[in-house]
Enzyme design. Structure first.
Site, mmCIF file in Angstrom:
data_model
loop_
_atom_site.group_PDB
_atom_site.id
_atom_site.type_symbol
_atom_site.label_atom_id
_atom_site.label_comp_id
_atom_site.label_asym_id
_atom_site.label_seq_id
_atom_site.Cartn_x
_atom_site.Cartn_y
_atom_site.Cartn_z
ATOM 1 N N HIS A 47 12.062 -3.914 -39.303
ATOM 2 C CA HIS A 47 10.825 -5.248 -39.572
ATOM 3 C C HIS A 47 11.433 -6.599 -39.562
ATOM 4 O O HIS A 47 12.725 -6.802 -40.261
ATOM 5 C CB HIS A 47 10.205 -4.873 -40.846
ATOM 6 C CG HIS A 47 9.259 -6.056 -41.170
ATOM 7 N ND1 HIS A 47 7.968 -6.194 -40.594
ATOM 8 C CD2 HIS A 47 9.329 -6.931 -42.090
ATOM 9 C CE1 HIS A 47 7.237 -7.195 -41.043
ATOM 10 N NE2 HIS A 47 7.924 -7.601 -41.820
ATOM 11 N N ASP A 88 14.104 7.529 -3.127
ATOM 12 C CA ASP A 88 12.616 7.554 -2.495
ATOM 13 C C ASP A 88 12.395 8.369 -1.047
ATOM 14 O O ASP A 88 11.455 8.551 -0.652
ATOM 15 C CB ASP A 88 12.624 6.092 -2.175
ATOM 16 C CG ASP A 88 12.439 5.051 -3.499
ATOM 17 O OD1 ASP A 88 12.299 5.642 -4.658
ATOM 18 O OD2 ASP A 88 12.206 4.026 -3.199
ATOM 19 N N ILE A 103 0.886 -1.031 0.180
ATOM 20 C CA ILE A 103 0.041 -0.190 -0.074
ATOM 21 C C ILE A 103 0.859 1.255 -0.085
ATOM 22 O O ILE A 103 0.533 2.295 0.378
ATOM 23 C CB ILE A 103 -0.917 0.078 1.111
ATOM 24 C CG1 ILE A 103 -0.246 -0.066 2.388
ATOM 25 C CG2 ILE A 103 -2.087 -0.890 1.128
ATOM 26 C CD1 ILE A 103 -0.954 0.259 3.768
#
Length: 464
Positions: A443, A310, A269
Site C-alpha cells: 500500500h 503467428d 481485420i
C-alpha cells in the site's frame, strides 16, 4: 561444412530470435534467416514502435489535462513528424540490440528469402543469388501480415494497414478504423488522443470482442466519452479511395446503409500467415486456413520441422511466440519442456484506458460448465488510482466455486498491462482464492485492487 547447422530458424521475430538464442545457449550450432529486419514485424513495425507512439499520445493527453493536477501548460501542440521519428528511433535501437545478441551468441545470420527445399535443406535467395543451407532441425517463424479488404486493398495513401499508420504521411483529420481488435483499437486510441476525429466499425456485437463482455462495454463507453464514434454489429459494404479521401458505405445493426466520407481509413481485420513460397508443400506440412498445424511441443506434421508464433494457431501474440521458441528448442535439444497452455497466456491492449486479461472470461467459464464466484473491484475505490487521477476502470476475477481455482482475470484502467502478470503467475502456479486472499499486497499501489477483486468474489471486499 560452412553452411551446415544443428538448427536453422526461418524468421527473426520475437519467436525466431529468442529460439536462436536459446539454441545457442544449449550448445547448438545455429543460423537464422531473415528477409527484412532482425527483430521481425513486432520489434520494427508492431509491438514496440506502436507503444512509443501511444506513449507520446499519452503524454500529450496529460499535458492537455495539466490543470487537473494543479499545473499549467499553455500553447500545447503535437508534432507528428517528431512523434514518428521518436518511434522509429526506438525500433532502430532495439533492432541493433537484436543484432548484438546474434553476435554475442555466435548465431550466423543469413539475410534473404528462405525456402524449404527438402528434408533438412533450406535455400536463401538475395539479390538473385542463392545459397544452400542444411540442418538437422528447422524452426519456421515467418509470422504474418495484415489482412486486406478484398474489395479495397491498402494503397498506403488513403487506405492504410498498421504499417502506414505507424509512419503516416500526414495527420488524418477524419479517420475510419475498420476492426476493433487490439491493433485497430490501439490506433483508434492513438489518433483520437492526437486530436483526430475517429470512427470505429466492428462487425461483432461489441468492440474488443475477445475480451470479457464487461470490459468491452466499459471501453466502448469510455471511448465514446472521449469523442469517438463506434458502430458495432456493422459491416463495411464499400470503401473507395476518392483521391482526396475515402468514401465508406457502412451497414448498421438496423440494416440501413449510410455513406460517409473520411480523410483516411485503417484496415485492422486480422492477419494472414506468411506460409506462401516457403516450401511447405515440399515436405507435406499440414496447415489449417493457412496457419501451420503443430502439437504442444511446436512440432509440425513433418519430421524435424517445428513452427512457432503467428504462422501457427492463435493467440497471435509476441510473448506466446517467444515462449514457443524456447519450448521448440528445448524439445529439439532432447529436453522435456512443458507444453504451452493457451489459458495461461496474458493479452494486453494499450489503448486509453488499457486492457489486460488472462484465462477464461465469465461467459466462457459458464460455457465450460463451471459454477462460478466472480469478483469485481473499481478503480474509484483505490487510493493510488485516485491520487494518480486515474479512477476509471475495474478489475474482475473469475473463480471455480467448487475448488477456488482462478479461472480468469480481466482488467481495464491505468497500467493494467503491468498488473496482469500477477494473476498470470498465479494461474501458472494453479493458485486458489485462499492463497491470493492470504497474500499481502503493498500500500498504496494499484495492485491492491487485485486483492480486493479476489476478496469481492467471496463477499470479503474491504473498500467497497
Amino acid at each position: 561444412m560452412a553452411n551446415s547447422y544443428d538448427l536453422i530458424v526461418l524468421g527473426s521475430g520475437p519467436g525466431g530470435y529468442v529460439a536462436a538464442i536459446r539454441a545457442a545457449q544449449l550448445g547448438l550450432k545455429t543460423a537464422i534467416v531473415e528477409r527484412e529486419n532482425l527483430g521481425g514485424i513486432c520489434l520494427n513495425w508492431g509491438c514496440i514502435p506502436t507503444k512509443a507512439l501511444l506513449r507520446s499520445a499519452e503524454i500529450y493527453h496529460y499535458m492537455q489535462h495539466a490543470k487537473d493536477y494543479g499545473l499549467a501548460a499553455e500553447k500545447i501542440s503535437a508534432d507528428l513528424e517528431a512523434v514518428v521519428k521518436r518511434s522509429r528511433g526506438v525500433a532502430k535501437q532495439l533492432n541493433q540490440g537484436v543484432t548484438h545478441l546474434m553476435k554475442k551468441n555466435k548465431i550466423t545470420v543469413h539475410m534473404g528469402d528462405g525456402k524449404l527445399t527438402g528434408k533438412g535443406k533450406l535455400s536463401v535467395t538475395k539479390d538473385g543469388k542463392t545459397e544452400e543451407l542444411t540442418a538437422k532441425d528447422i524452426i519456421i517463424a515467418t509470422g504474418a501480415r495484415a489482412r486486406d479488404l478484398p474489395f479495397a486493398p491498402a494503397d498506403g495513401k488513403r487506405i492504410w494497414t498498421y504499417r502506414t499508420a505507424m509512419t503516416p504521411p500526414e495527420m488524418p483529420k477524419k479517420l475510419l478504423v475498420i476492426g476493433s481488435g487490439a491493433i485497430g483499437i490501439e490506433f483508434a486510441s492513438f489518433y483520437n488522443d492526437m486530436g483526430c476525429d475517429v470512427t470505429v466499425v466492428e462487425m461483432m456485437d461489441r468492440i474488443v470482442p475477445v475480451e470479457d463482455a464487461e470490459v468491452s462495454a466499459f471501453l466502448e463507453k469510455s471511448l465514446t466519452k472521449q469523442g469517438m464514434t463506434i458502430h458495432t454489429s456493422a459491416g463495411l459494404e464499400k470503401l473507395e479511395n476518392t483521391g482526396k479521401g475515402v468514401k465508406a458505405a457502412i451497414k448498421g445493426k438496423d440494416g440501413k446503409v449510410t455513406t460517409s466520407e473520411f480523410t483516411h481509413a485503417i484496415v485492422a481485420i486480422g492477419i494472414v500467415p506468411n506460409t506462401e513460397d516457403i516450401g511447405l508443400e515440399a515436405l507435406g506440412i499440414k496447415t489449417d486456413r493457412g496457419h501451420i498445424v503443430t502439437n504442444g511441443k511446436c512440432q509440425t506434421s513433418a519430421a524435424n520441422i517445428y513452427a512457432i508464433g503467428d504462422v501457427t494457431q492463435p493467440p497471435w501474440l509476441a510473448h506466446k511466440a517467444s515462449h514457443e521458441g524456447v519450448i521448440a528448442v528445448e524439445a529439439i535439444a532432447g529436453g522435456h519442456p512443458h507444453e504451452m497452455d493457451p489459458l495461461n497466456i496474458p493479452g494486453c491492449t494499450y489503448c486509453h484506458p488499457q486492457i489486460a486479461s488472462v484465462g477464461l472470461t465469465e461467459a466462457k467459464a459458464k460455457e465450460a460448465g463451471y459454477e462460478l464466484k466472480v469478483g469485481n473491484f473499481p478503480f474509484i475505490g483505490n487510493g493510488k488510482a485516485i491520487a494518480l487521477g486515474e479512477a476509471e476502470g475495474f478489475i474482475k476475477t473469475v473463480f471455480d466455486a467448487k475448488t477456488g481455482e482462478l479461472l480468469g482475470a480481466h482488467m481495464i484502467g491505468a497500467e493494467v498491462t503491468e498488473l496482469i502478470q500477477g494473476y498470470t503467475v498465479g494461474k501458472t502456479l494453479e493458485t486458489t482464492e485462499e492463497e491470493l486472499g492470504n497474500t499481502v499486497f503493498p500500500h498504496p499501489t494499484l495492485s491492491e485492487m487485485m486483492h480486493e477483486s479476489v476478496l469481492s468474489a467471496y463477499g470479503k471486499a474491504l473498500h467497497i
